[in-house]
Scaffold this motif. Structure first.
Motif, PDB file in Angstrom:
ATOM      1  N   SER A 144       0.837  -1.204   0.000  1.00 36.95           N
ATOM      2  CA  SER A 144       0.000   0.000   0.000  1.00 36.95           C
ATOM      3  C   SER A 144       0.869   1.251   0.000  1.00 36.95           C
ATOM      4  CB  SER A 144      -0.911   0.014   1.239  1.00 36.95           C
ATOM      5  OG  SER A 144      -1.441   1.327   1.430  1.00 36.95           O
ATOM      6  N   LEU A 145       0.852   1.987  -1.100  1.00 41.39           N
ATOM      7  CA  LEU A 145       1.628   3.243  -1.145  1.00 41.39           C
ATOM      8  C   LEU A 145       1.040   4.258  -0.175  1.00 41.39           C
ATOM      9  CD1 LEU A 145       2.260   3.563  -4.997  1.00 41.39           C
ATOM     10  CD2 LEU A 145       3.875   2.828  -3.232  1.00 41.39           C
ATOM     11  N   GLY A 146      -0.273   4.167   0.041  1.00 40.63           N
ATOM     12  CA  GLY A 146      -0.914   5.059   1.010  1.00 40.63           C
ATOM     13  C   GLY A 146      -0.333   4.870   2.401  1.00 40.63           C
ATOM     14  N   ASP A 152       2.837   8.255   9.975  1.00 41.15           N
ATOM     15  CA  ASP A 152       2.142   7.771  11.168  1.00 41.15           C
ATOM     16  C   ASP A 152       1.745   6.302  11.062  1.00 41.15           C
ATOM     17  OD1 ASP A 152       2.287  10.248  12.404  1.00 41.15           O
ATOM     18  OD2 ASP A 152       0.451  10.949  11.401  1.00 41.15           O
ATOM     19  N   ASN A 153       1.952   5.704   9.885  1.00 40.91           N
ATOM     20  CA  ASN A 153       1.553   4.302   9.722  1.00 40.91           C
ATOM     21  C   ASN A 153       2.649   3.370  10.241  1.00 40.91           C
ATOM     22  OD1 ASN A 153       1.344   1.628   8.012  1.00 40.91           O
ATOM     23  ND2 ASN A 153      -0.677   2.607   8.035  1.00 40.91           N
ATOM     24  N   MET A 154       2.231   2.246  10.826  1.00 40.50           N
ATOM     25  CA  MET A 154       3.191   1.302  11.417  1.00 40.50           C
ATOM     26  C   MET A 154       4.151   0.702  10.381  1.00 40.50           C
ATOM     27  SD  MET A 154       0.589  -1.902  12.169  1.00 40.50           S
ATOM     28  CE  MET A 154       1.781  -3.116  12.597  1.00 40.50           C
ATOM     29  N   PHE A 155       3.748   0.732   9.088  1.00 38.24           N
ATOM     30  CA  PHE A 155       4.593   0.140   8.051  1.00 38.24           C
ATOM     31  C   PHE A 155       5.557   1.147   7.409  1.00 38.24           C
ATOM     32  CE2 PHE A 155       0.831  -2.879   7.562  1.00 38.24           C
ATOM     33  CZ  PHE A 155       1.437  -3.866   8.309  1.00 38.24           C
ATOM     34  N   PHE A 156       5.474   2.409   7.834  1.00 37.11           N
ATOM     35  CA  PHE A 156       6.273   3.460   7.178  1.00 37.11           C
ATOM     36  C   PHE A 156       7.761   3.098   7.103  1.00 37.11           C
ATOM     37  CE2 PHE A 156       8.697   7.466   7.271  1.00 37.11           C
ATOM     38  CZ  PHE A 156       8.165   8.104   6.158  1.00 37.11           C
ATOM     39  N   GLY A 157       8.284   2.547   8.195  1.00 35.65           N
ATOM     40  CA  GLY A 157       9.721   2.264   8.245  1.00 35.65           C
ATOM     41  C   GLY A 157      10.117   0.899   7.683  1.00 35.65           C
ATOM     42  N   VAL A 158       9.128   0.116   7.224  1.00 39.26           N
ATOM     43  CA  VAL A 158       9.438  -1.224   6.694  1.00 39.26           C
ATOM     44  C   VAL A 158       9.714  -1.075   5.198  1.00 39.26           C
ATOM     45  CG1 VAL A 158       8.682  -3.623   6.559  1.00 39.26           C
ATOM     46  CG2 VAL A 158       7.847  -2.163   8.419  1.00 39.26           C
ATOM     47  N   ASN A 159      10.979  -0.833   4.877  1.00 37.38           N
ATOM     48  CA  ASN A 159      11.333  -0.324   3.555  1.00 37.38           C
ATOM     49  C   ASN A 159      12.048  -1.371   2.705  1.00 37.38           C
ATOM     50  OD1 ASN A 159      11.586   1.586   1.540  1.00 37.38           O
ATOM     51  ND2 ASN A 159      13.430   2.511   2.408  1.00 37.38           N
ATOM     52  N   TYR A 160      11.299  -2.417   2.302  1.00 40.68           N
ATOM     53  CA  TYR A 160      11.871  -3.453   1.442  1.00 40.68           C
ATOM     54  C   TYR A 160      11.632  -3.078  -0.026  1.00 40.68           C
ATOM     55  CZ  TYR A 160      11.607  -6.124   5.805  1.00 40.68           C
ATOM     56  OH  TYR A 160      11.711  -6.540   7.090  1.00 40.68           O
ATOM     57  N   LYS A 167       4.351  -6.175  -4.307  1.00 43.28           N
ATOM     58  CA  LYS A 167       2.948  -6.232  -3.878  1.00 43.28           C
ATOM     59  C   LYS A 167       2.177  -5.009  -4.385  1.00 43.28           C
ATOM     60  CE  LYS A 167       3.060 -10.210  -1.624  1.00 43.28           C
ATOM     61  NZ  LYS A 167       2.325 -11.396  -2.091  1.00 43.28           N
ATOM     62  N   THR A 168       2.856  -3.855  -4.514  1.00 42.95           N
ATOM     63  CA  THR A 168       2.201  -2.697  -5.148  1.00 42.95           C
ATOM     64  C   THR A 168       1.848  -3.051  -6.596  1.00 42.95           C
ATOM     65  OG1 THR A 168       3.562  -1.224  -3.793  1.00 42.95           O
ATOM     66  CG2 THR A 168       2.412  -0.223  -5.647  1.00 42.95           C
ATOM     67  N   ALA A 169       2.791  -3.708  -7.273  1.00 37.78           N
ATOM     68  CA  ALA A 169       2.529  -4.120  -8.661  1.00 37.78           C
ATOM     69  C   ALA A 169       1.384  -5.132  -8.707  1.00 37.78           C
ATOM     70  CB  ALA A 169       3.794  -4.711  -9.281  1.00 37.78           C
ATOM     71  N   LEU A 170       1.368  -6.047  -7.746  1.00 36.85           N
ATOM     72  CA  LEU A 170       0.289  -7.048  -7.715  1.00 36.85           C
ATOM     73  C   LEU A 170      -1.070  -6.362  -7.524  1.00 36.85           C
ATOM     74  CD1 LEU A 170      -0.579 -10.042  -7.716  1.00 36.85           C
ATOM     75  CD2 LEU A 170      -0.181 -10.058  -5.235  1.00 36.85           C
ATOM     76  N   ASN A 171      -1.094  -5.296  -6.727  1.00 36.80           N
ATOM     77  CA  ASN A 171      -2.347  -4.554  -6.561  1.00 36.80           C
ATOM     78  C   ASN A 171      -2.804  -3.957  -7.897  1.00 36.80           C
ATOM     79  OD1 ASN A 171      -2.356  -5.155  -3.863  1.00 36.80           O
ATOM     80  ND2 ASN A 171      -1.610  -3.143  -3.183  1.00 36.80           N
ATOM     81  N   ALA A 172      -1.855  -3.429  -8.656  1.00 38.33           N
ATOM     82  CA  ALA A 172      -2.204  -2.868  -9.970  1.00 38.33           C
ATOM     83  C   ALA A 172      -2.697  -3.973 -10.904  1.00 38.33           C
ATOM     84  CB  ALA A 172      -0.983  -2.152 -10.564  1.00 38.33           C
ATOM     85  N   VAL A 173      -2.061  -5.132 -10.805  1.00 37.99           N
ATOM     86  CA  VAL A 173      -2.484  -6.289 -11.608  1.00 37.99           C
ATOM     87  C   VAL A 173      -3.919  -6.677 -11.234  1.00 37.99           C
ATOM     88  CG1 VAL A 173      -2.075  -8.769 -11.921  1.00 37.99           C
ATOM     89  CG2 VAL A 173      -0.146  -7.168 -12.004  1.00 37.99           C
ATOM     90  N   GLN A 237     -11.340  -1.717   3.714  1.00 38.52           N
ATOM     91  CA  GLN A 237     -10.541  -1.347   2.551  1.00 38.52           C
ATOM     92  C   GLN A 237      -9.190  -0.780   2.961  1.00 38.52           C
ATOM     93  OE1 GLN A 237     -13.521   0.788  -0.035  1.00 38.52           O
ATOM     94  NE2 GLN A 237     -12.085  -0.051  -1.550  1.00 38.52           N
ATOM     95  N   VAL A 238      -8.170  -1.161   2.231  1.00 39.17           N
ATOM     96  CA  VAL A 238      -6.811  -0.650   2.443  1.00 39.17           C
ATOM     97  C   VAL A 238      -6.551   0.379   1.339  1.00 39.17           C
ATOM     98  CG1 VAL A 238      -4.353  -1.286   2.524  1.00 39.17           C
ATOM     99  CG2 VAL A 238      -6.084  -2.901   3.358  1.00 39.17           C
ATOM    100  N   PRO A 239      -5.917   1.505   1.651  1.00 40.14           N
ATOM    101  CA  PRO A 239      -5.601   2.460   0.571  1.00 40.14           C
ATOM    102  C   PRO A 239      -4.586   1.848  -0.395  1.00 40.14           C
ATOM    103  CG  PRO A 239      -4.513   3.105   2.612  1.00 40.14           C
ATOM    104  CD  PRO A 239      -5.429   1.967   2.968  1.00 40.14           C
ATOM    105  N   TRP A 240      -4.797   2.106  -1.690  1.00 44.26           N
ATOM    106  CA  TRP A 240      -3.842   1.564  -2.672  1.00 44.26           C
ATOM    107  C   TRP A 240      -2.455   2.110  -2.409  1.00 44.26           C
ATOM    108  CZ3 TRP A 240      -5.510  -2.434  -5.226  1.00 44.26           C
ATOM    109  CH2 TRP A 240      -6.864  -2.535  -5.564  1.00 44.26           C
TER     110      TRP A 240
END
Ligand SMILES: NC(=O)c1ccc[n+]([C@@H]2O[C@H](COP(=O)([O-])OP(=O)(O)OC[C@H]3O[C@@H](n4cnc5c(N)ncnc54)[C@H](OP(=O)(O)O)[C@@H]3O)[C@@H](O)[C@H]2O)c1
Length: 240
Positions: A144-146, A152-160, A167-173, A237-240
């Motif tokens: 989720s790019l959002g 403030d999101n818990m995933f902000f620092g998880v920078n793989y 997974k962003t590409a998979l969302n677009a797919v 819903q999760v933001p794209w």
């Protein structure tokens, strides 16, 4: 009970296995996808011993011939497929973005992006034969790019680099297939299972596979009035 059929890729263990179990308990006839035949048979046997209608299906999602053979087997056996869950995924090397090799990123994309495209295309004739089918892409909140761009999101620092962008590409797919298939009776959605204790992360996740699979199963079993082209964590819903 239902005579409906489902296929889950990468279902010999973890989230995919639990998804197979939950669909089996709902009365689905389940194809348990596994790239290793022995691991697939062992896993399917365990679910059969629980009284579920489960059979193993050899399918390495990165191997075109394996995917086509798997589709041919399901065609021969059932002639249709009601649920496809593209679950198989790999994390890749989780070094810093400035250090992850292009080869490793490519390997992650092979499994997490190109394979779900390949598998979906190979099984589309069977899904169309169902008349009313659901495809679920097992994505991640890390796609989720959002969320990733929100400090403030818990995933902000998880920078793989490879994994998150795959997974962003998979969302677009997911969105592209949902639009392409609108009007065919096939719904296509992405599921974020949440951070779940599995081999994927050395069992550091805080969610159980039961919780992770529940959201996937919710999307996979929606009736014709259900959503398409969405991205969900549980039923939110999760933001794209
Ligand atoms: N766990 C989490 O916290 C989490 C969070 C968000 C999203 N996800 C996503 O959820 C999905 C499942 O993750 P998990 O935690 O259950 O992972 P896991 O424990 O590592 O299991 C992954 C499964 O995918 C299979 N697989 C890998 N490459 C394959 C290939 N080429 N062909 C066929 N199967 C293949 C593995 O088979 P083998 O046993 O043969 O290796 C295994 O069955 C993945 O898409 C992952 O990205 C997980």
């Amino acid at each position: 009970m239902t005579s409906k059929t489902a296929l889950i890729t990468g279902a010999n263990k973890s989230i995919g296995y639990e998804t197979a179990r939950q669909l089996g308990r709902l009365g689905y006839s389940v194809w348990l996808g596994a790239r290793d035949q022995d691991r697939g048979k062992l896993a399917a046997d365990r679910l059969v011993s629980e009284g579920l209608d489960v059979r193993p299906l050899a399918i390495d999602v990165t191997d075109e011939a394996s995917v086509l053979a798997a589709a041919a087997r399901v065609h021969e056996f059932n002639g249709k497929l009601d649920i496809l869950i593209n679950n198989a995924g790999i994390p890749g090397d989780q070094s810093a973005p400035s250090e992850q090799s292009v080869d490793d990123v490519r390997a992650v994309y092979e499994t997490n992006v190109f394979a779900p495209i390949r598998v979906t295309q190979a099984f589309l004739p069977l899904l169309k034969a169902s008349g009313e089918a659901n495809i679920v892409m097992v994505s991640s909140g890390l796609g989720s790019l959002g969320w990733l761009s929100d400090p403030d999101n818990m995933f902000f620092g998880v920078n793989y680099l490879g994994y998150n962008s795959s997974k962003t590409a998979l969302n677009a797919v997911t969105l592209a297939f949902a639009k392409d298939l609108s009007g065919t009776g096939i719904k296509v959605n992405a599921a974020d299972p949440g951070y779940t204790a599995t081999d994927f992360n050395g069992h550091t996740g805080y969610r159980t596979v039961e919780q992770a699979a529940a959201g996937i199963v919710w999307l996979a079993t929606m009736d014709a009035s259900g959503t398409t082209g969405g991205f969900y964590f549980e039923q939110d819903q999760v933001p794209w």
